[in-house]
Enzyme design. Structure first.
Site, PDB file in Angstrom:
ATOM      1  N   ASP A  99      18.032 -17.833  13.903  1.00  0.00           N
ATOM      2  CA  ASP A  99      17.708 -18.319  15.238  1.00  0.00           C
ATOM      3  C   ASP A  99      16.239 -17.996  15.522  1.00  0.00           C
ATOM      4  OD1 ASP A  99      18.987 -19.306  17.990  1.00  0.00           O
ATOM      5  OD2 ASP A  99      17.838 -17.503  18.484  1.00  0.00           O
ATOM      6  N   HIS A 292      26.489 -22.036  14.946  1.00  0.00           N
ATOM      7  CA  HIS A 292      25.161 -21.430  15.012  1.00  0.00           C
ATOM      8  C   HIS A 292      25.110 -20.011  14.462  1.00  0.00           C
ATOM      9  CE1 HIS A 292      21.110 -20.863  16.385  1.00  0.00           C
ATOM     10  NE2 HIS A 292      21.442 -19.871  17.189  1.00  0.00           N
TER      11      HIS A 292
END
Length: 313
Positions: A99, A292
Site C-alpha cells: 500500500d 488489498h
C-alpha cells in the site's frame, strides 16, 4: 521471537519490530496499518536466514507523529528508511512495501539504489509521473468524493476514523478484502466509512484480537499523521520532478491481488507496463482471490513470492 524496541531516526523515535539474523529485510506497512500487518511474514523469512525489521512508519503506532503536515513528504519518508538502515548498523537492505509502503519502497530504490539490494512492492505498482499535480486529475476522474480527495479535508476524516477505532478497522479491513465490498469514494455528503457495511462476523484471516491490536496501536497518535501522507500528494509531485524519467534499476518484484481495489485506479493493462519502469523485474505474482491486504489474507502465497525473490538475489 519478535523483539520490540525504539531507535532514533531523523530526529524521530521510531518503534520497530525485529527478529532474526542475516541480510536485512525491511517491511514497510500501508494505511491504515502498522508493523502488525506483517505478523505472518516474520517467521518464514527468519527461518530462511534473514534479519526482519518492520517499523511503525512516521505518524503511526509507536513512532513519533510530527504535527506539521509538510513533515510527511516522500522525502521525509524515504529519508526515514535510509536513516533506519543506518540506525540498524547495516549497509544495505531489501525493501518491501505494501500500500503506501510500496511507493516508499519504490522511491527508496529509485533515489538510493546503492543501499537497496532488492525491492518488492505489494498492491501499489511504481507509477509514471503524472502530467500535472495528481489531486486535480484524481478529482476530475473520480469526483470530489474520491477517498484521496476526501482525506484532504483537515480534521474531517481524522475525526470520522477515530470515532470508533474498532469499527473503523472492522469495516475497512473487511470491505477492502477479497470477499468484501468497498467503494473508493466517500458517501455523497457523508463519510469514508459510510459505504462500508457494518461487520458482524470476521473472515477467517482476521480475528478479534487483530482488530483489538490495530485499534490499540492507534490510541497514541490517532489517524492524523497517517492521513498527512495523503495531504502531501501534490507536494510529492513537485519534489520528485528530478526523477521524472528515471527507472528503478535494482532487482525488483511485484505482488498484486486479483480483487485488490487499487487495480481499479490505473490502466487495465498496468502489469504490461511494469518492465518499462523496472529494468530488472524478476517476477510478478497475481494472487487469485486476494483483496488489498494480501500479506494478511494470503500469507502463504505472499511468503512464497518473497522467498522466491530473495533466493534469487
Amino acid at each position: 521471537m519478535v523483539i520490540h524496541r525504539e531507535v532514533s531516526v531523523n530526529g524521530l523515535t521510531m518503534h520497530i519490530a525485529e527478529q532474526g539474523t542475516g541480510p536485512l529485510v525491511l517491511l514497510l506497512h500501508g494505511f491504515p496499518e502498522s508493523w502488525y500487518s506483517w505478523r505472518h511474514q516474520f517467521q518464514p523469512l527468519v527461518e530462511a536466514g534473514y534479519r526482519v525489521v518492520a517499523p511503525d512508519q512516521r505518524g503511526y503506532g509507536g513512532t513519533d507523529a510530527p504535527s506539521a503536515v509538510d513533515q510527511y513528504t516522500i522525502m521525509h519518508l524515504v529519508g526515514d528508511v535510509i536513516g533506519l538502515i543506518d540506525a540498524l548498523g547495516e549497509q544495505q537492505a531489501v525493501v518491501v512495501g505494501h500500500d503506501w509502503g510500496a511507493p516508499i519502497a519504490w522511491n527508496t530504490a529509485l533515489m538510493r539504489p546503492d543501499l537497496v539490494r532488492g525491492v518488492v512492492g505489494l498492491s501499489v505498482p511504481p507509477a509514471r509521473r503524472a502530467p500535472a499535480p495528481p489531486l486535480g486529475l484524481l478529482e476530475k476522474r473520480f469526483g470530489p468524493d474520491f477517498y484521496q480527495i476526501y482525506f484532504q479535508r483537515t480534521g474531517v476524516a481524522d475525526a470520522e476514523l477515530e470515532r470508533d477505532r474498532h469499527d473503523t478497522f472492522r469495516r475497512f479491513l473487511v470491505a477492502a478484502s477479497g470477499t468484501g465490498q468497498v467503494s473508493a469514494s466517500a458517501a455523497a455528503g457523508g463519510g469514508f466509512l459510510d459505504r462500508m457495511p457494518k461487520v458482524e462476523t470476521l473472515p477467517s484471516w482476521l480475528t478479534e484480537q487483530d482488530i483489538d491490536t490495530f485499534a490499540e496501536q492507534y490510541a497514541r497518535n490517532g489517524f492524523t499523521g497517517p492521513l498527512n501522507w495523503y495531504r502531501n500528494i501534490d507536494r510529492n509531485w513537485e519534489l520528485t520532478a528530478p526523477w521524472a524519467t528515471a527507472k528503478i534499476t535494482v532487482p525488483s518484484y511485484y505482488i498484486t491481488g486479483e480483487r485488490d481495489v487499487v487495480r481499479t485506479f490505473g490502466a487495465p493493462d498496468f502489469l504490461d507496463h511494469l518492465p518499462s519502469m523496472l529494468t530488472d523485474l524478476r517476477g510478478v505474482r497475481d494472487i487469485a482471490g486476494s483483496g488489498h491486504w494480501m500479506q494478511q489474507e494470503y500469507p502463504a502465497e505472499v511468503n512464497a513470492g518473497l522467498l522466491e525473490f530473495l533466493k534469487g538475489l
